[in-house]
Design an enzyme around this catalytic site. Sequence first.
Site, PDB file in Angstrom:
ATOM      1  CG  HIS A   1      -8.121   7.219  11.160  1.00 33.27           C
ATOM      2  ND1 HIS A   1      -7.239   6.113  10.607  1.00 33.27           N
ATOM      3  CD2 HIS A   1      -8.352   7.985   9.988  1.00 33.27           C
ATOM      4  CE1 HIS A   1      -7.444   6.264   9.726  1.00 33.27           C
ATOM      5  NE2 HIS A   1      -7.823   7.417   8.973  1.00 33.27           N
TER       6      HIS A   1
ATOM      7  CD  GLU B   1      -9.432  15.451   7.445  1.00 36.36           C
ATOM      8  OE1 GLU B   1      -8.616  15.522   6.909  1.00 36.36           O
ATOM      9  OE2 GLU B   1     -10.937  14.795   8.185  1.00 36.36           O
TER      10      GLU B   1
HETATM   11  O1  LIG Z   1      -7.599   7.988   6.444  1.00 38.68           O
HETATM   12  C1  LIG Z   1      -7.456   9.132   5.636  1.00 38.68           C
HETATM   13  O2  LIG Z   1      -7.102  10.081   7.023  1.00 38.68           O
HETATM   14  C2  LIG Z   1      -6.551  11.696   6.589  1.00 38.68           C
HETATM   15  C3  LIG Z   1      -7.139  12.289   7.888  1.00 38.68           C
HETATM   16  O3  LIG Z   1      -5.806  12.392   8.464  1.00 38.68           O
HETATM   17  P1  LIG Z   1      -4.096  12.661   9.540  1.00 38.68           P
HETATM   18  O4  LIG Z   1      -3.492  12.167   9.317  1.00 38.68           O
HETATM   19  O5  LIG Z   1      -4.449  14.746   8.288  1.00 38.68           O
HETATM   20  O6  LIG Z   1      -5.740  13.527  10.089  1.00 38.68           O
HETATM   21  C4  LIG Z   1      -8.554  12.224   5.732  1.00 38.68           C
HETATM   22  O7  LIG Z   1      -8.150  13.032   5.388  1.00 38.68           O
HETATM   23  C5  LIG Z   1      -9.092  11.513   5.260  1.00 38.68           C
HETATM   24  O8  LIG Z   1     -10.306  11.446   4.310  1.00 38.68           O
HETATM   25  C6  LIG Z   1      -8.869   9.579   5.492  1.00 38.68           C
HETATM   26  O9  LIG Z   1      -9.467   8.777   4.369  1.00 38.68           O
END
Ligand SMILES: O=C1O[C@H](COP(=O)(O)O)[C@@H](O)[C@H](O)[C@H]1O
Length: 491
Positions: free
Chosen positions: A239, A215
């Site tokens: 994830h 990210e």
């Molecule tokens: O669950 C989460 O996911 C986001 C990233 O998700 P994405 O769909 O944008 O890849 C993360 O930024 C966050 O910290 C986390 O809680």
Amino acid sequence: MADHIDTRCDLMLFGALGDLAQRKLFPALYQLERANLLAEGSRILAIARTEADTPEVRNRLLEKLQQQIKASEFDESVAQAFLARVEYKQLDFTDPGGFSELNDWRNSAHNQLIVYMATPPAMYGVIARNLRSADCCIEKTRVVVEKPIGHDLESSRVINDELGEVYHESQLFRIDHYLGKETVQNLIALRFANNLFASQWDQNHISHVEITVAESVGIEGRWGYFDKAGQIRDMIQNHLLQLLCLIAMDPPSDLSADSIRDEKVKILKALRRITPDMMEQYVVRGQYVAGTSNGRPVPGYLEEEGANKGSGTETFVALKVEIDNWRWSGVPFYIRTGKRLPEKLSQIIIHFKPAPHYIFDPDQKHLANNKLIIRLQPDEGMALKILTKDQGLDKGMRLRQGPLELTFSETFDTDRIPDAYERLLWEVMKGNQYLFVRRDEVEHAWRWVDQVIQNWQDSNEPPKRYAAGTWGPVASIAMITRDGRSWYEDA
Ligand SMILES: O=C1O[C@H](COP(=O)(O)O)[C@@H](O)[C@H](O)[C@H]1O
Ligand SMILES: NC(=O)C1=CN([C@@H]2O[C@H](COP(=O)(O)OP(=O)(O)OC[C@H]3O[C@@H](n4cnc5c(N)ncnc54)[C@H](OP(=O)(O)O)[C@@H]3O)[C@@H](O)[C@H]2O)C=CC1
């Protein structure tokens, strides 16, 4: 297929004024309306603590939708039709007295009830108990809960027990929004609809696997939550381990929720424990310091708004994961995820082994592994790197590596890939649990992650620093280089 399924629902959205609901859930519900997937008669009760009435909340939602939905996808008449379904109820979730009024709202219709808990996890049990006390349609309810379920195995058990006291497992939809992403679902199609890959998917043919979820954003005002979690609880426990399971699991016997979940659980149980003496070689923990993001200077983690200067919470984790089973023996999975990395990029690279006997130019031997690159986001698609002969009379049998490319938006002329929450909400409305996480998956994932966290705590070692805008601590590069490999970079 959905035609004969009644998807009409009453959706009680607890925590409706929070960040998740406003940024993800309402826009997703709007998109379902736009796609004509919200059945006639479906209703939404937005519930939160803030004092407000329905017209105020509808106005607030309209403003948010206008900000968040792309102009080309925003349609005022669709928004108005959507908002007409929404009513607001102010309620303190800890006050059982107010819950009977929810039942009044509920009793005015006979739709499938969906309870979505977009609240801090500590509220899940409280809400469930209060709904039960109010006798609010417990048997027929589907309950959606957000990650993280707890902050370790023990606390997740408490939450799961509390939910389990009121609801049966078949009623619980635990969200991991990565499972709603188009390309993540495509992993199942790729692996089990293409025998070409199915027959090559093991330690005989694959040398190693990489999973990167990067990210570019930092903490975005969520310091209070994030600092207690860290990247391992926020991203790895859910994830990344889910992605790893989908890559590593054996073929399920069908597409039913439990067939898929049973296979994922087998992988979670087969993850090799990382003992204290393995930590240096198998785990890297990092925290960003000031650097740049998209060409602009950005503060370090400890200078973010609301930061506690002494925090040792990690914003980056890289792990070498081994799976102790027949299929994956000797095949490491290198996984890494972090905030404030150079770009937003989620991809999986399957590195195939070279052919058993190499007959080409010895100088080109390093090219001789096929790679399958699965791009989850952005630019969803896949590329298979294969070797061909270089063209030209003077090239002899020189090799070159090139991609067989499948970019979904180009190949299939897809105008828009739905957001994960759209798909997940739609699956809840249909009652399909296959994109949701079962209790034992959550608990096995915690068990594995907990031992890594315990090792960190015991060693008391601070996270390694990395500058915002870089690919994490150098130790994460050393971790893979030690094995004679490198993180994949598209050349
Ligand atoms: O669950 C989460 O996911 C986001 C990233 O998700 P994405 O769909 O944008 O890849 C993360 O930024 C966050 O910290 C986390 O809680
Ligand atoms: N935000 C995100 O990007 C993500 C969040 N999640 C998870 O989703 C859940 C919600 O997160 P998020 O939206 O960020 O949290 P917020 O703190 O932004 O929102 C919480 C919501 O719950 C309400 N609430 C909290 N306590 C009470 C109470 N006692 N009585 C009534 N209402 C209450 C708040 O009401 P009010 O606004 O009126 O105060 C607010 O609407 C969490 O479990 C989080 O871990 C998961 C993935 C990503």
